[in-house]
Design a protein around this motif. Structure first.
Motif, short mmCIF file in Angstrom:
data_model
loop_
_atom_site.label_atom_id
_atom_site.label_comp_id
_atom_site.label_asym_id
_atom_site.label_seq_id
_atom_site.Cartn_x
_atom_site.Cartn_y
_atom_site.Cartn_z
N MET A 115 -6.40 10.69 11.68
CA MET A 115 -5.73 10.88 12.90
C MET A 115 -6.31 12.07 13.84
O MET A 115 -6.55 11.91 15.17
CB MET A 115 -4.15 11.34 12.94
CG MET A 115 -3.33 11.25 14.29
SD MET A 115 -1.70 11.61 13.87
CE MET A 115 -1.17 10.37 12.74
N PRO A 116 -6.78 13.24 13.25
CA PRO A 116 -7.34 14.29 14.30
C PRO A 116 -8.56 13.65 15.03
O PRO A 116 -8.85 14.15 16.09
CB PRO A 116 -7.99 15.68 13.11
CG PRO A 116 -6.84 15.12 11.96
CD PRO A 116 -6.72 13.64 11.86
N LEU A 117 -9.43 13.01 14.25
CA LEU A 117 -10.42 12.17 14.88
C LEU A 117 -10.05 11.37 16.10
O LEU A 117 -10.56 11.37 17.28
CB LEU A 117 -11.43 11.57 13.95
CG LEU A 117 -12.85 10.86 14.43
CD1 LEU A 117 -13.81 12.11 14.56
CD2 LEU A 117 -13.40 10.04 13.53
N TRP A 118 -9.23 10.65 15.83
CA TRP A 118 -8.77 9.59 17.06
C TRP A 118 -8.08 10.50 18.10
O TRP A 118 -7.90 10.19 19.14
CB TRP A 118 -7.66 8.57 16.20
CG TRP A 118 -8.36 7.46 15.79
CD1 TRP A 118 -8.49 7.41 14.40
CD2 TRP A 118 -8.97 6.40 16.22
NE1 TRP A 118 -9.20 6.21 13.80
CE2 TRP A 118 -9.58 5.54 15.15
CE3 TRP A 118 -8.99 5.93 17.43
CZ2 TRP A 118 -10.11 4.51 15.23
CZ3 TRP A 118 -9.97 4.63 17.55
CH2 TRP A 118 -10.21 4.10 16.51
N GLU A 119 -7.41 11.52 17.72
CA GLU A 119 -6.75 12.47 18.90
C GLU A 119 -7.86 13.08 19.83
O GLU A 119 -7.84 12.98 21.03
CB GLU A 119 -6.03 13.64 18.16
CG GLU A 119 -4.95 13.39 17.40
CD GLU A 119 -3.58 13.41 18.09
OE1 GLU A 119 -3.48 13.27 19.36
OE2 GLU A 119 -2.46 13.07 17.51
#
Length: 371
Positions: A117-121
């Motif tokens: 999720m942090p990468l997609w954020e």
């Protein structure tokens, strides 16, 4: 014996009106059926094809005699989608929106929460008006992301999903249906929690939005895992020449997304006759697009995976596998056709990356991936 002309004449007077009346009734019945078959297709994008004559096997509404789903909530949702008639431009005008961008719907089908999720954020940051997010969590075990997250409040009502079962296609249709409720969503991408974006948002957005075609892997596989899975009981609605196989991870335009959600005719056949070793998620949508609109499909997926190791699942990549050389190799591995020309950009996403790959990916993304 000599034939009596008067009797012959009298009989013909009775017979001919009967034939004529029967002929008239046949015309009336055929006209009635034709009126049902050639209604305008229900779609919220009037910029695309909007007549069934141009999309000959499309479903005009979600109103089938067969039980297309045993889930009442899904049926109500699909009926709601089929009733949408407002175009994106009209929606913007009614909402008083001046700058109204068409959006890409990013649909994540996950087992639990998203370890990357942090990468997609980071990927989505700064482009809020150009995308929508929908998450289907099959396990029921998840925590709501923080309010500051673009994933906050984006988990749709979900059901359990079993690998290789029709429930996988049900989840895909459920995601598409929720995304179709927003008239601004014009393109729809199916991803998993193990997917990563290979380019920055603007590159991926432009590539998808400017494409004339959808991206659904669909090919005729003559081997046992392909044609060997075809059930002849599907004939004549689906013939062996219609049968296709392809990647589960697709990208489609709005009209095709609508057709997938509102389809009953082909869906019910697959549920009944595509059972292991036939896997519905590998055949249903590739075959459906071949039946409905093959000329509007690129016949390739935008999501890269490594199947070279064999088996039922692609290779999983961990922390030790991630490097600049490895990621760049995926981005430039193949050449393909795009809008009639040659392109060195063929894949926009890649899988399967596990949670341990997040750290090196976060380190590489600003320089290599552009986000």
């Amino acid at each position: 014996m000599t034939r009596d002309p008067s009797k012959s004449f009298s009989a013909s007077h009775v017979f001919i009106p009967f034939i004529f009346t029967l002929f008239l009734w046949l015309i009336i019945i055929c006209s009635h059926l034709t009126g049902h078959l050639f209604k305008p297709i229900v779609t919220s994008n009037n910029l695309l094809y909007n007549q069934v004559l141009q999309f000959p096997n499309a479903i005009t509404s979600y109103n089938c005699n067969e039980d297309c789903t045993d889930k009442d909530s899904d049926k109500a949702l699909f009926e709601k989608v089929a009733s949408i008639t407002v175009a994106a431009s009209d929606y913007c005008r009614k909402k008083g929106m001046v700058n109204c961008d068409n959006k890409v719907a990013f649909m994540f089908m996950t087992k639990g929460m998203m370890p990357l999720m942090p990468l997609w954020e980071r990927f989505f940051k700064g482009y809020n008006k150009k995308f929508s997010i929908y998450v289907h969590v099959s396990s029921g075990l998840h925590e709501e992301p923080q309010e500051s997250s673009v994933f906050h409040g984006r988990i749709i009502p979900s059901k359990p999903v079993e690998w290789g079962k029709p429930s996988m296609v049900d989840a895909e249709r459920r995601l598409l249906a929720h995304a179709l409720l927003d008239p601004l969503n014009q393109r729809f991408v199916l991803l998993s929690e193990s997917c990563i974006p290979l380019f920055n948002f603007s590159t991926i957005y432009d590539y998808i939005m400017q494409s004339h075609l959808s991206f659904v892997g669909s090919f005729d596989d003559p081997r046992k895992p392909g044609r060997g899975r075809y059930n002849h009981k599907m004939f004549p609605t689906i013939s062996l020449s219609d049968w296709r196989k392809g990647s589960q991870w697709f990208e489609v335009h709005r009209q095709l997304a609508n057709a997938i959600v509102t389809d009953c005719r082909y869906y019910t056949l697959f549920v009944e006759y595509c059972r292991p070793p036939c896997y519905m998620d590998e055949h249903y949508i590739p075959t459906l697009i071949t039946k409905l609109q093959p000329s509007k499909n690129s016949n390739r997926s935008l999501t890269w995976a490594n199947w070279s190791r064999g088996g039922s699942h692609p290779a999983v990549f961990r922390q030790r596998d991630v490097s600049a050389q490895f990621i760049e190799g995926i981005r430039t591995e193949e050449h393909c056709k795009y809008n009639g020309g040659n392109s060195s950009v063929c894949f926009l996403f890649a899988r399967k990356f596990d949670a341990s790959s997040l750290e090196p990916l976060m380190q590489l993304s600003p320089v290599l991936l552009g986000y």
